[in-house]
Design an enzyme around this catalytic site. Structure first.
Site, mmCIF file in Angstrom:
data_model
loop_
_atom_site.group_PDB
_atom_site.id
_atom_site.type_symbol
_atom_site.label_atom_id
_atom_site.label_comp_id
_atom_site.label_asym_id
_atom_site.label_seq_id
_atom_site.Cartn_x
_atom_site.Cartn_y
_atom_site.Cartn_z
ATOM 1 N N ARG A 179 14.145 3.392 15.730
ATOM 2 C CA ARG A 179 14.385 3.190 14.231
ATOM 3 C C ARG A 179 15.159 4.218 13.669
ATOM 4 N NH1 ARG A 179 9.080 2.548 10.385
ATOM 5 N NH2 ARG A 179 9.456 0.482 11.206
ATOM 6 N N ARG A 190 2.740 1.706 12.246
ATOM 7 C CA ARG A 190 2.612 0.598 13.051
ATOM 8 C C ARG A 190 3.572 0.245 14.042
ATOM 9 N NH1 ARG A 190 0.209 0.512 8.647
ATOM 10 N NH2 ARG A 190 2.228 1.201 8.012
ATOM 11 N N THR A 191 4.989 0.289 13.820
ATOM 12 C CA THR A 191 5.851 -0.115 14.734
ATOM 13 C C THR A 191 5.810 0.959 15.914
ATOM 14 O OG1 THR A 191 7.065 -0.715 13.133
ATOM 15 C CG2 THR A 191 8.405 -0.555 15.071
ATOM 16 N N LYS A 248 20.694 18.946 14.994
ATOM 17 C CA LYS A 248 21.756 19.837 15.323
ATOM 18 C C LYS A 248 23.249 19.014 15.329
ATOM 19 C CE LYS A 248 18.899 21.665 18.660
ATOM 20 N NZ LYS A 248 18.484 21.693 20.381
#
Ligand code: CP
Length: 306
Positions: free
Chosen positions: A102, A52-53, A81
């Site tokens: 996020r 959703r986000t 990395k």
């Protein structure tokens, strides 16, 4: 001046009202906004899974006429990395005009914001906060209930790790006449720092375990998923995961006008038999998420549409 959204309290109540008014106008008159972000680029930097986000942010930018770039997992970025969030955002600032991030680590979007040349939006940081879900929840409640104060809100499930719960409690505690019923097993109680905020502001709340006992007094029931990814021990998760299951029988105990919200994704905590109940609003809630994110992008970029 560069403005970020890291915490639901970063916007005043008046600014939130303006943002929600803008989202409502966008929903009503999408054509008016279809070119508002032409030439602008949104970066979605998702170090954790999302449906959703991320997709509502990307959909929001496309519907505003802008472009999107980014990554949807840490593995597909140079984080694999060993690159730091601070270095990543300095680089992303050269490619994009605004960034939604996020991250599994609490505070990572704040760390990014300190080095960023573009607005940073916290799209969920660990078990801490999820401010754009809160904007979505506020718009949903205001649109469907007609108000944000004078209500009893029950939050049920994983109140410990559920970041949407922490953000929503903080945001709603600024409105008059709000009362919280916190429904969880003892192991998944709301963190002390959130309860302290309620205590300091004199906001009435009670902590209970029984959903059946609590449900008759609620105006809103906010169900949450048990956050498997935040548990240290799989056995604890398995013991907790089906602690609450909202079904038709429990819905019969609720008021006719009680709304059921859930940030989604759901696992078992709402039986699919509830989906056809007119009080089940979680899919409509996800739809509101795109309009409020469109409003947020415009606001943080300082773009006005006449
Ligand atoms: N509500 C929410 O944050 O959903 P996603 O994890 O799918 O983005």
């Amino acid at each position: 001046m560069l403005r970020h959204l890291l915490n639901p309290l970063d916007f005043s109540v008046e600014e939130l009202d303006k943002l929600m008014d803008l989202a409502v106008d966008i929903e009503k008159h999408p054509a008016k906004y279809a070119h508002a972000c032409e030439g602008k680029v949104l970066a979605t930097c998702f170090y954790e899974p999302s449906t959703r986000t991320r997709l509502s942010f990307e959909g929001a930018m496309y519907h505003l006429g802008g472009h999107v770039l980014g990554f949807s997992s840490a593995d597909s970025s140079s984080a694999a990395k060993g690159e730091s969030v601070s270095d990543t955002i300095r680089v992303i600032s050269c490619y994009a005009d605004i960034c939604a991030m996020r991250h599994p680590k609490e505070g990572a979007p704040l760390v990014a914001a300190l080095k960023s040349g573009i607005p940073v939006i916290n799209a969920g940081d660990g078990g801490h906060q999820h401010p754009t879900q809160t904007l979505t929840d506020l718009l949903t409640i205001r649109s469907l209930k007609g108000r944000l104060g004078d209500m009893t809100l029950g939050l049920c499930g994983d109140l410990k790790f559920g970041r949407t719960v922490h953000s929503l409690i903080e945001a709603l505690s600024r409105y008059k006449g709000v009362r919280f019923v916190l429904i969880s097993p003892p192991e998944l109680r709301v963190p002390e720092y959130v309860l302290e905020t309620l205590g300091k502001k004199g906001i009435p709340y009670k902590e209970v375990q029984s959903l059946e006992e609590a449900i008759p007094e609620l105006d809103i029931l906010y169900m949450t998923r048990v956050q498997r990814e935040r548990f240290f021990n799989e056995d604890d998760y398995i013991r907790m995961k089906d602690f609450y299951i909202l079904n038709k029988a429990k819905m019969e105990l609720a008021r006719e006008d009680m709304l059921v919200l859930h940030p989604l994704p759901r696992v078992n905590e709402i039986s699919t038999e509830v989906d056809d109940d007119p009080r089940a609003c979680y899919f409509k809630q996800a739809q509101y998420g795109m309009y409020i994110r469109m409003a947020l992008i415009l606001t943080l970029l300082g773009l006005e549409v006449q």
